[in-house]
Enzyme design. Sequence first.
Site, PDB file in Angstrom:
ATOM      1  N   ASN A   1       0.861  -1.190   0.000  1.00  0.00           N
ATOM      2  CA  ASN A   1       0.000   0.000   0.000  1.00  0.00           C
ATOM      3  C   ASN A   1       0.890   1.230   0.000  1.00  0.00           C
ATOM      4  O   ASN A   1       2.016   1.151   0.476  1.00  0.00           O
ATOM      5  CB  ASN A   1      -0.838   0.044   1.273  1.00  0.00           C
TER       6      ASN A   1
ATOM      7  N   ASP B   1      -6.893  -8.106  10.528  1.00  0.00           N
ATOM      8  CA  ASP B   1      -7.138  -6.670  10.723  1.00  0.00           C
ATOM      9  C   ASP B   1      -6.597  -6.316  12.115  1.00  0.00           C
ATOM     10  O   ASP B   1      -7.219  -6.625  13.135  1.00  0.00           O
ATOM     11  CB  ASP B   1      -8.635  -6.363  10.613  1.00  0.00           C
ATOM     12  N   ILE B   2      -5.424  -5.697  12.128  1.00  0.00           N
ATOM     13  CA  ILE B   2      -4.726  -5.452  13.402  1.00  0.00           C
ATOM     14  C   ILE B   2      -5.582  -4.562  14.298  1.00  0.00           C
ATOM     15  O   ILE B   2      -5.836  -4.865  15.460  1.00  0.00           O
ATOM     16  CB  ILE B   2      -3.346  -4.798  13.133  1.00  0.00           C
TER      17      ILE B   2
ATOM     18  N   LYS C   1     -16.169   2.406   9.553  1.00  0.00           N
ATOM     19  CA  LYS C   1     -14.942   1.861  10.151  1.00  0.00           C
ATOM     20  C   LYS C   1     -14.937   2.056  11.662  1.00  0.00           C
ATOM     21  O   LYS C   1     -14.526   1.180  12.406  1.00  0.00           O
ATOM     22  CB  LYS C   1     -13.708   2.534   9.537  1.00  0.00           C
TER      23      LYS C   1
ATOM     24  N   ALA D   1      -0.776   2.965  10.189  1.00  0.00           N
ATOM     25  CA  ALA D   1      -0.159   2.189   9.106  1.00  0.00           C
ATOM     26  C   ALA D   1      -1.153   1.916   7.990  1.00  0.00           C
ATOM     27  O   ALA D   1      -2.349   1.758   8.220  1.00  0.00           O
ATOM     28  CB  ALA D   1       0.373   0.868   9.662  1.00  0.00           C
TER      29      ALA D   1
ATOM     30  N   LYS E   1     -14.813  -1.426  13.445  1.00  0.00           N
ATOM     31  CA  LYS E   1     -13.506  -1.759  14.049  1.00  0.00           C
ATOM     32  C   LYS E   1     -13.477  -1.428  15.537  1.00  0.00           C
ATOM     33  O   LYS E   1     -12.436  -1.532  16.172  1.00  0.00           O
ATOM     34  CB  LYS E   1     -12.396  -1.030  13.305  1.00  0.00           C
TER      35      LYS E   1
ATOM     36  N   PHE F   1      -7.033   5.160  11.636  1.00  0.00           N
ATOM     37  CA  PHE F   1      -7.070   6.127  10.547  1.00  0.00           C
ATOM     38  C   PHE F   1      -7.973   5.558   9.456  1.00  0.00           C
ATOM     39  O   PHE F   1      -8.196   4.351   9.389  1.00  0.00           O
ATOM     40  CB  PHE F   1      -5.657   6.354   9.978  1.00  0.00           C
TER      41      PHE F   1
ATOM     42  N   ASP G   1      -4.450  -5.189   2.954  1.00  0.00           N
ATOM     43  CA  ASP G   1      -5.589  -6.002   3.399  1.00  0.00           C
ATOM     44  C   ASP G   1      -5.421  -7.469   3.015  1.00  0.00           C
ATOM     45  O   ASP G   1      -6.024  -8.343   3.620  1.00  0.00           O
ATOM     46  CB  ASP G   1      -6.881  -5.459   2.782  1.00  0.00           C
TER      47      ASP G   1
ATOM     48  N   LYS H   1      12.271 -17.169  -7.125  1.00  0.00           N
ATOM     49  CA  LYS H   1      11.733 -16.135  -8.025  1.00  0.00           C
ATOM     50  C   LYS H   1      10.907 -16.773  -9.152  1.00  0.00           C
ATOM     51  O   LYS H   1      11.389 -17.692  -9.830  1.00  0.00           O
ATOM     52  CB  LYS H   1      12.894 -15.319  -8.611  1.00  0.00           C
TER      53      LYS H   1
HETATM   54  O1  PMT Z   1       2.363   7.447   5.738  1.00  0.00           O
HETATM   55  P1  PMT Z   1       2.062   8.798   5.139  1.00  0.00           P
HETATM   56  O2  PMT Z   1       2.664   8.964   3.748  1.00  0.00           O
HETATM   57  O3  PMT Z   1       2.421   9.926   6.062  1.00  0.00           O
HETATM   58  O4  PMT Z   1       0.473   8.885   4.902  1.00  0.00           O
HETATM   59  C1  PMT Z   1      -0.385   8.840   5.971  1.00  0.00           C
HETATM   60  C2  PMT Z   1      -1.577   7.917   5.729  1.00  0.00           C
HETATM   61  C3  PMT Z   1      -2.416   8.467   4.598  1.00  0.00           C
HETATM   62  C4  PMT Z   1      -1.098   6.511   5.369  1.00  0.00           C
HETATM   63  C5  PMT Z   1      -2.358   7.861   7.074  1.00  0.00           C
HETATM   64  O5  PMT Z   1      -2.801   9.159   7.403  1.00  0.00           O
HETATM   65  C6  PMT Z   1      -3.561   6.930   6.970  1.00  0.00           C
HETATM   66  O6  PMT Z   1      -4.627   7.274   6.526  1.00  0.00           O
HETATM   67  N1  PMT Z   1      -3.358   5.652   7.420  1.00  0.00           N
HETATM   68  C7  PMT Z   1      -4.341   4.579   7.304  1.00  0.00           C
HETATM   69  C8  PMT Z   1      -4.253   3.985   5.930  1.00  0.00           C
HETATM   70  C9  PMT Z   1      -5.198   2.831   5.719  1.00  0.00           C
HETATM   71  O7  PMT Z   1      -4.765   1.774   5.389  1.00  0.00           O
HETATM   72  O8  PMT Z   1      -6.431   3.082   5.976  1.00  0.00           O
HETATM   73  P2  PMT Z   1      -7.631   1.971   5.852  1.00  0.00           P
HETATM   74  O9  PMT Z   1      -8.829   2.808   5.688  1.00  0.00           O
HETATM   75  O10 PMT Z   1      -7.362   0.967   4.805  1.00  0.00           O
HETATM   76  O11 PMT Z   1      -7.585   1.231   7.232  1.00  0.00           O
HETATM   77  C10 PMT Z   1      -8.358   1.647   8.338  1.00  0.00           C
HETATM   78  C11 PMT Z   1      -7.617   1.426   9.625  1.00  0.00           C
HETATM   79  O12 PMT Z   1      -7.422   0.029   9.855  1.00  0.00           O
HETATM   80  C12 PMT Z   1      -6.229   2.045   9.691  1.00  0.00           C
HETATM   81  O13 PMT Z   1      -6.053   2.555  10.995  1.00  0.00           O
HETATM   82  C13 PMT Z   1      -5.289   0.868   9.418  1.00  0.00           C
HETATM   83  O14 PMT Z   1      -4.017   1.052  10.057  1.00  0.00           O
HETATM   84  C14 PMT Z   1      -6.056  -0.272  10.056  1.00  0.00           C
HETATM   85  N2  PMT Z   1      -5.824  -1.594   9.443  1.00  0.00           N
HETATM   86  C15 PMT Z   1      -6.242  -1.850   8.180  1.00  0.00           C
HETATM   87  C16 PMT Z   1      -6.083  -3.107   7.660  1.00  0.00           C
HETATM   88  C17 PMT Z   1      -5.472  -4.120   8.439  1.00  0.00           C
HETATM   89  N3  PMT Z   1      -5.296  -5.349   7.966  1.00  0.00           N
HETATM   90  N4  PMT Z   1      -5.069  -3.833   9.691  1.00  0.00           N
HETATM   91  C18 PMT Z   1      -5.220  -2.592  10.209  1.00  0.00           C
HETATM   92  O15 PMT Z   1      -4.825  -2.339  11.357  1.00  0.00           O
END
Ligand code: PMT
Length: 399
Positions: A211, A305-306, A338, A275, A342, A324, A279, A289
């Site tokens: 990502n 999903d952490i 979310k 982070a 979550k 985030f 997904d 390879k």
């Molecule tokens: O790193 P930068 O370049 O500074 O950019 C910042 C950012 C845009 C990455 C940051 O601000 C941000 O939005 N991070 C979340 C990115 C994301 O993957 O969002 P999501 O909508 O897919 O996930 C929702 C939340 O679930 C996030 O808190 C993510 O960390 C968490 N998640 C998602 C999938 C997963 N398998 N485990 C998780 O913990």
Amino acid sequence: MNNFKGKKILLIICGGIAAYKSLEIIRLLKKNGSFVKTILTKNAKKFITPLSVASLSQEKVYSDLFDHKNESEMDHISLSRWSDLILIAPATANTIAKISYGMADDLASTIVLAANKNIFLAPAMNVRMWEHISNKENIKKLKNFGYKIIGPEIGDMACGEFGEGKMTEPQSILNFLNNYFESTKKKNKYKALVTAGPTHEYIDPVRYISNRSSGKQGYEIAKSLKKNGFDTTLISGPTNLEPIPEVNLIKVRSAEEMYNATLENLPVDVAIFSAAVSDYKVKNKENEKIKKKDFMNLNLEKNPDILANISKHNSLRPKIVIGFAAETNNLNKNSKKKLSEKNCDWIIANNVSDKSIGFDSDFNEVSIFYKNNSIEKIPKMKKSLLADQIVSKVIYYLN
Ligand code: PMT
């Protein structure tokens, strides 16, 4: 209790009649065991002399932005990095205006702009200047940036008028700073965990899916947590960023590694998941390879999903869990979804289709979705400043 012993205070003295009181601030700080480095603005030197400041602080006095001798010894960045906090006393209306607009035309304002430490201002000015709408707006802005304003007090002024604008007395300024150091000590008992950066999900030893994320936003949050006294662990996917001093950095590559590292570092009081976790991972990763073919299908399976797992954890859920949401459309609807799915306390949503914010940029613009259904919009600002705002909200929540 005296919390000043061994503390490094960077004192910026601006040009106002109250500058003479800054000599007493230096004397008291030294008496209480602090190290004090001082910057005099050009106008401050019209009120007090560098010699008297140097004699009291027993340190060199800094003044010019382009002083080659001092720059090689200690430049504007090193001065801020050296300090435990920055105190501007007296803070004149002019300096307040300059720093509220991010100007950097002398050593004092440049240090403030480059600072990574908490900044305290003790304003001093005529009552009309203090009450002027533009000054009020500037003060409001600085408070929003997380700067702490001490005073001013009401009383007789040097100009002969009466009202609010007198600089707070030196001993009271020290009391304020002492309380701050005391609260920082208390905050030390708080533990924080931040996830940042992307994850790499390997297809074979050479190729991976991932990502977008530079890690900047998460690293700034970890930096701010540390600055505010949290015992901070940063679990980072692959980034080009430097480790943060005194932050426990755990480097991982895949989502699974990030998940395991997160579990191993619980319990914490606050967990912030910035982070960009992949997904999906490749179901059958090849050990060698893969040879080039005309077409290739990837068989993917879901990663843990952490955020959701930690947030729903029966025994290890942190007191506050912040996720985030990186969205390109339907920001409100997706973020609310979310938040509830979550089980977060807050979701910080950014619109990553806007290229001037979000991924890679030094800036971000977010809306915070709270569990109680309220939404707070935070305007576009540097990721470091946004991190400070998020952390001061966390501190408020925990207390
Ligand atoms: O790193 P930068 O370049 O500074 O950019 C910042 C950012 C845009 C990455 C940051 O601000 C941000 O939005 N991070 C979340 C990115 C994301 O993957 O969002 P999501 O909508 O897919 O996930 C929702 C939340 O679930 C996030 O808190 C993510 O960390 C968490 N998640 C998602 C999938 C997963 N398998 N485990 C998780 O913990």
